[in-house]
Design an enzyme around this catalytic site. Structure first.
Site, PDB file in Angstrom:
ATOM      1  CG  ASP A 138      54.606 -52.854  45.408  1.00  0.00           C
ATOM      2  OD1 ASP A 138      55.378 -53.681  44.899  1.00  0.00           O
ATOM      3  OD2 ASP A 138      53.403 -52.749  45.083  1.00  0.00           O
ATOM      4  CB  CYS A 180      46.488 -51.029  52.760  1.00  0.00           C
ATOM      5  SG  CYS A 180      47.413 -50.340  51.385  1.00  0.00           S
ATOM      6  CD  GLU A 194      52.108 -49.228  45.943  1.00  0.00           C
ATOM      7  OE1 GLU A 194      52.089 -50.377  46.387  1.00  0.00           O
ATOM      8  OE2 GLU A 194      51.352 -48.828  45.045  1.00  0.00           O
ATOM      9  CG  HIS A 241      46.753 -64.069  42.852  1.00  0.00           C
ATOM     10  ND1 HIS A 241      45.948 -62.964  42.985  1.00  0.00           N
ATOM     11  CD2 HIS A 241      45.936 -65.127  42.697  1.00  0.00           C
ATOM     12  CE1 HIS A 241      44.703 -63.345  42.889  1.00  0.00           C
ATOM     13  NE2 HIS A 241      44.656 -64.655  42.708  1.00  0.00           N
TER      14      HIS A 241
HETATM   15  C1  PEP Z   1      51.437 -53.088  48.785  1.00  0.00           C
HETATM   16  O1  PEP Z   1      52.241 -52.932  47.873  1.00  0.00           O
HETATM   17  O2  PEP Z   1      51.783 -53.153  49.986  1.00  0.00           O
HETATM   18  C2  PEP Z   1      50.001 -53.216  48.504  1.00  0.00           C
HETATM   19  C3  PEP Z   1      49.112 -53.186  49.472  1.00  0.00           C
HETATM   20  O3  PEP Z   1      49.614 -53.394  47.217  1.00  0.00           O
HETATM   21  P1  PEP Z   1      49.801 -54.745  46.377  1.00  0.00           P
HETATM   22  O4  PEP Z   1      50.189 -55.828  47.349  1.00  0.00           O
HETATM   23  O5  PEP Z   1      48.496 -54.987  45.712  1.00  0.00           O
HETATM   24  O6  PEP Z   1      50.882 -54.362  45.447  1.00  0.00           O
HETATM   25 MG    MG Z   2      51.585 -52.388  45.897  1.00  0.00          MG
END
Ligand code: PEP
Ligand code: MG
Length: 538
Positions: free
Chosen positions: A453, A500, A429, A187
């Site tokens: 992920d 993303c 993901e 985070h």
């Molecule tokens: C990901 O898993 O790539 C994603 C964008 O979501 P998060 O990082 O919030 O799990």
């Molecule tokens: Mg994710």
């Protein structure tokens, strides 16, 4: 003295370190017998803290002028505040718990209340009440380090930062972040990249209380930290900063421009955001839209389920700030590393493979429908899309869409405004979703690849596990093949596909992604202009 950590957010910073101890989270509710004695301990710790702050105020006024000692007065006023004192007293009396715990709980409650206020000045007090309470607790515990108070931007150092802490950080007062633990996907790292704050993690035992108040250079690119630098080292870093400023100025030429290669291949450059505040960063950095709005911050920052109204206000604020540009709101992605106590999720052996994200939403349709209602209502105020996280099977999308239909019907019945054509897309993901993306494309209006992920699940590496960072390679051929496949199936079905996850911001991959036909890249706001420059030069 030099230390080597891991740079996870670019940029160099120079300033004083403010070490944030864990003390607020470490104290436990020790039961007590003698309430009066406990309250007397509070009074004497408060008095010691007040004396310290008074001395610091005098020293600051002498050194920097009267106006620079105002923060100390704010701290002293907090210590005197009747509501604060009564709240502590009530907890000690009511719960028969030690005063350290009562102060810690009170500090968190007050901090949350400050953070939720509309007024910016009051919001800034959220960090102050925590800071002054830490001082009181440290005095109570007899480990009083006579900590300094900084009325200037600082480098924040800690074991690690949790979402409720980063939510209160401001770019203007936070020069850099330094942590003992953390992984590149943690985070803290994602937050720092979003804000464009240099960050170095993984300093382990090298970082401790003794850093507090010392001057420090943080290089978020190389991961190098210099504590108490020499004149030459400072000159070197100032030169680096000068070059950065020059580069940032040059990037301004790319504002308001389309993102397209020299041969005319276009891609949409969107922003990843995690709060309403970040929406401003997206606009400042000229995002063409928001490709990932991590809605979970609403759940992580609050003590109970956020109401439909709270959520509606947040989604509407972001949609309005984006002024007609698209905002992709990802529905609740909680579980695994993101925990909110009030969900009362049972402890799991493998939380990353457990009850999380869409799985929770389908098991708790009322929680999900509250969020969907808020999103649909906000859709009357901007251009919104819905995105479902952690999909593995077709039925999950169908079940979610059924709930969305019910929500639309309810809103229609109530006569509430919403956009009936909000696209519902999914995150790709999990390897399962990528492999059957041809099937999922029948139910999804768009795909967005969550490479963080997708890498974790494809390579079987825990993305939070620092010691696996060498194995957590998003460039692995297996991940790239799944990305390529997803792009192909999306286009065969006539829907758009974006990325993303953090890999989307990797300039060295941009050419390959364009060649695969990726339509959109959603990246942290500070990465937008550099990436646009890179693509425009391809
Ligand atoms: C990901 O898993 O790539 C994603 C964008 O979501 P998060 O990082 O919030 O799990
Ligand atoms: Mg994710």
């Amino acid at each position: 003295m030099e230390f080597q950590g891991r740079g996870v957010s670019k940029g160099v910073a120079v300033g004083k370190v403010r070490y944030i101890s864990q003390v607020l989270d470490e104290v436990t509710a020790r039961p007590i017998e003698d309430v009066q004695k406990e309250l007397a301990r509070f009074e004497s710790a408060r008095a010691v803290a007040a004396t310290q702050l008074g001395e610091l105020a005098v020293a600051a006024a002498a050194k920097l002028g009267k106006e620079n000692s105002l923060l100390f007065e704010v701290y002293q006023m907090m210590l005197e505040d009747l509501d604060y004192r009564e709240a502590v007293e009530l907890k000690v009396r009511g719960g028969k718990v030690c005063v350290e715990y009562a102060v810690s709980e009170t500090a968190k409650e007050f901090s949350r209340a400050f953070a939720e206020m509309d007024n910016e000045y009051m919001q800034a007090r959220a960090a102050d009440v925590l800071d002054v309470s830490r001082r009181v607790i440290e005095i109570l515990l007899g480990k009083d380090p006579q900590k300094a108070v900084f009325d200037e931007p600082v480098i924040l150092a800690a074991h690690d930062f949790v979402p409720s802490e980063t939510a209160q950080m401001e770019r203007t007062t936070t020069l850099a972040l330094v942590t003992e633990g953390g992984s590149a996907n943690s985070h803290t790292a994602i937050f720092a990249r979003t804000m464009g704050i240099p960050a170095v993690i993984g300093l382990e035992s090298a970082l401790d209380e003794s850093w507090d108040g010392k001057q420090c250079i943080v290089d978020g690119e190389t991961g190098r930290i210099v504590l108490e630098p020499t004149r030459e080292q400072l000159d070197e870093v100032l030169e680096k900063q000068r070059k950065q400023t020059e580069y940032a100025r040059m990037l301004n030429a790319y504002r308001g421009r389309e993102t397209a290669t020299r041969s005319g291949k276009k891609v949409q450059l969107f922003a990843n955001i995690g709060s309403v505040k970040d929406a401003e960063l997206a606009m400042e950095n000229d995002a063409e839209g928001v490709g990932l709005f991590r809605s979970e911050f609403l759940y992580l920052e609050s003590k109970d389920y956020p109401s439909e109204e709270t959520q509606f206000e947040a989604y509407r604020a972001v949609a309005e700030k984006l002024d007609g540009r698209m905002v992709v709101i990802r529905t609740l992605d909680i579980g695994a590393d993101k925990q909110a106590d009030y969900f009362k999720l049972s402890p799991e052996e493998n939380p990353a493979l457990g009850l999380r994200a869409l799985r929770i939403c389908l098991k708790r349709p009322e929680v999900f429908k509250t969020q969907l209602r808020a999103i649909y209502r906000a859709s009357a105020h901007g251009k919104i899309s819905i995105m479902l996280p952690m999909v593995t099977s077709l039925w999950e999308i169908q079940a979610a869409k059924k709930l969305a239909r019910e929500v639309r019907a309810e809103l229609t019945e109530k006569g509430l405004a919403f956009d009936g054509s909000v696209p519902i897309g999914i995150m790709i993901e999990t390897p399962a979703a990528a492999v059957i993306s041809d099937i999922l494309a029948k139910e999804a209006d768009f795909f967005s690849l969550g490479t963080n992920d997708l890498t974790q699940y494809t390579l079987a590496v825990d993305r939070q596990n620092q010691s696996l960072d060498d194995f957590c390679d998003p460039h692995h051929e297996a991940v790239l093949r799944l990305i390529r496949r997803t792009a192909e199936t999306a286009h065969a079905a006539g829907i758009w596909v974006g990325i993303c996850g953090e890999l989307g911001a990797d300039e060295s991959m941009a050419e390959r992604f364009l060649e695969m036909g990726i339509d959109e890249l959603s990246v942290t706001p500070p990465a937008i202009l550099p990436l646009r420059k890179h693509i425009c030069e391809l």
